[in-house]
Scaffold this motif. Sequence first.
Motif, PDB file in Angstrom:
ATOM      1  N   THR A 501       0.820  -1.213   0.000  1.00 47.68           N
ATOM      2  CA  THR A 501       0.000   0.000   0.000  1.00 47.68           C
ATOM      3  C   THR A 501       0.852   1.260   0.000  1.00 47.68           C
ATOM      4  OG1 THR A 501      -1.735  -1.165   1.213  1.00 47.68           O
ATOM      5  CG2 THR A 501      -1.807   1.236   1.243  1.00 47.68           C
ATOM      6  N   ASP A 502       1.903   1.282   0.796  1.00 39.47           N
ATOM      7  CA  ASP A 502       2.738   2.482   0.890  1.00 39.47           C
ATOM      8  C   ASP A 502       3.309   2.867  -0.466  1.00 39.47           C
ATOM      9  OD1 ASP A 502       2.278   2.719   3.565  1.00 39.47           O
ATOM     10  OD2 ASP A 502       4.145   1.754   4.191  1.00 39.47           O
ATOM     11  N   GLU A 503       3.730   1.874  -1.240  1.00 42.06           N
ATOM     12  CA  GLU A 503       4.316   2.181  -2.546  1.00 42.06           C
ATOM     13  C   GLU A 503       3.266   2.722  -3.504  1.00 42.06           C
ATOM     14  OE1 GLU A 503       7.155   3.071  -4.939  1.00 42.06           O
ATOM     15  OE2 GLU A 503       7.615   2.033  -3.068  1.00 42.06           O
ATOM     16  N   VAL A 504       2.096   2.123  -3.496  1.00 43.77           N
ATOM     17  CA  VAL A 504       1.022   2.581  -4.383  1.00 43.77           C
ATOM     18  C   VAL A 504       0.610   4.008  -4.036  1.00 43.77           C
ATOM     19  CG1 VAL A 504      -1.370   2.179  -5.087  1.00 43.77           C
ATOM     20  CG2 VAL A 504       0.183   0.241  -4.794  1.00 43.77           C
ATOM     21  N   ASN A 505       0.519   4.297  -2.746  1.00 36.95           N
ATOM     22  CA  ASN A 505       0.066   5.616  -2.314  1.00 36.95           C
ATOM     23  C   ASN A 505       1.090   6.712  -2.565  1.00 36.95           C
ATOM     24  OD1 ASN A 505      -2.338   4.522  -1.444  1.00 36.95           O
ATOM     25  ND2 ASN A 505      -1.712   4.374   0.707  1.00 36.95           N
ATOM     26  N   SER A 506       2.367   6.358  -2.601  1.00 37.96           N
ATOM     27  CA  SER A 506       3.399   7.388  -2.704  1.00 37.96           C
ATOM     28  C   SER A 506       4.025   7.493  -4.087  1.00 37.96           C
ATOM     29  CB  SER A 506       4.500   7.119  -1.670  1.00 37.96           C
ATOM     30  OG  SER A 506       5.083   5.849  -1.890  1.00 37.96           O
ATOM     31  N   ASN A 507       3.707   6.564  -4.970  1.00 36.19           N
ATOM     32  CA  ASN A 507       4.310   6.552  -6.303  1.00 36.19           C
ATOM     33  C   ASN A 507       3.207   6.685  -7.344  1.00 36.19           C
ATOM     34  OD1 ASN A 507       5.614   5.994  -8.725  1.00 36.19           O
ATOM     35  ND2 ASN A 507       6.849   4.331  -7.887  1.00 36.19           N
ATOM     36  N   ALA A 508       3.171   7.825  -8.014  1.00 39.90           N
ATOM     37  CA  ALA A 508       2.120   8.097  -8.993  1.00 39.90           C
ATOM     38  C   ALA A 508       2.176   7.151 -10.185  1.00 39.90           C
ATOM     39  CB  ALA A 508       2.221   9.546  -9.478  1.00 39.90           C
TER      40      ALA A 508
END
Length: 530
Positions: A501-508
């Motif tokens: 989740t963290d990667e999806v939320n922070s990487n457009a």
Amino acid sequence: MRHTITKIFLVIGLIMTIGCETTDLNLQDNPNELGPESADPNFILNKIQLNFNDIFNGMNEKTMPIVRMEHLYGAYGSYAGSDALNFGQWFDTYAVLKNSNLIDALGEHREISHHQGIAKILKAYTLVLNIDLLNDIPYSEAGDGVNFPQPKTDDAKGLYLELIAELDRAIVLLNMDSDKITSDMFFNGNIENWIKVANTLKLKMYFNQRLIDPAGSAAAINTIVTEGKYIQTQSEDFQFAYSNATTPTDSRHPRFKDNYIKGANVFMSNFYMYLLKDSKLMVDPRLRYYIYRQSNDNEKIEAIPCKGDTGFNFCYIGDYYYGRDHGDDDGIPSDTQSRTIFGAYPFGGAYDNDNFLTGFDSDLTTLEGAGINPIMLSSYVDFMLAETSLTTSFTGDSKAYLVAGITKSMNKVTSFVKTEVTKAAIDSDTAAYIKIVTTEYDAAADDAEKLDIIVREYYLAAFGNGIETYNSHRRTGYPSLIPTNLIKDLGIYPRSFLYPTDEVNSNANFKQKKVTDQVFWDINDADFIN
């Protein structure tokens, strides 16, 4: 060889810092870090090996319950969902990539080709593990937070090809002269074994692709087998060995610590124990090595929550093997000292000699956590070759490979406990077991039934490695699994894992996928696995 695991932290200049734009992948260079002339490649390689093992541990703990190698508590989503691959495993993946590239940079100044080769193998293996669970992942833009603060994913199929080429480069480096490696946790500096790991990883990658390119996979595997430089014996097994040391750091296997210190923290799978105990004309000789029973208290058995409920396939399989059915998430009674737990192999617990002592009883003889992570074993290779022989034009005898795989598994497991035990398996047990399996194989009506037998025996030999079984299940649909009768909806069987989740939320540049999305080599029908 067992090693005491001491995490040698890289000096601060070699610790990769995390950029602010995207949580995990930037790992930007520190302008104050030590230059290539000062950095110690052994320290860096040590860190790569530890990160790699941590990645395997994390993925294994998620896949073993999915394939019923241990109990699945609740629905599939909690194992393959958005937080299944947590921050630590995702970060470790790109720390391996970054540190492998750093060793390459050091190689421009020193003769450390063996360090470079091993780092490339572990990098490739790490990325293959991620591809096989996720499909497309960042690679070409990963690790360069300055130019690519939000790295895009690379095409998984193309990345497989690039990693095969990287393994070829690793083999070239390993055949060159090099400074001595002082931190080889797997083979203690045996470079020939590392070359065999590289070739075996290539074999595994071609094997995974047999559905999309059967002729090409068969030809490539045939070349590797003909050359003979792949994992074939127990001494060449690719495994991470723990020790029983508790100081200066606790180096015992984490699954041992989870089950033998204060009581069990997981249940064993009733289905897996049934296969070992009751599915053939004899008990599997590995049962007492894999599984340990803490109690023969009949009152505890009668108190099992599912007793009398007809909605379960097993509930309880008898003989004090107290586990749980797939997906059972009923409340947990006070049973951590009575439920069945992991045995001696592979996680370093106790051999079941009808002791019926709790895991932390001082009178119980265990391996004290000196277990292994069985990453890629010689027996696994034989089962892969058995499947390849049966399903492609590869020139091999599927039955002979099946027998070899079973034999190597039995030999490894039954020799794992060095102390004498009265109920230990003997050679005649292995011979009798093989006779049962080969008789069944010869009587199979068609190749589909034969494939089911091969994959089932691979499944039983792979205890402690849910990753390879998860790959097999998606590739073949086998072993045949008893459909769950639980009223509870377990959700959709995950054909792949979600991104963190963290990667999806922070990487457009990241778009979350679905668990129904299939990895590139899985071209089976959408409803292939229920």
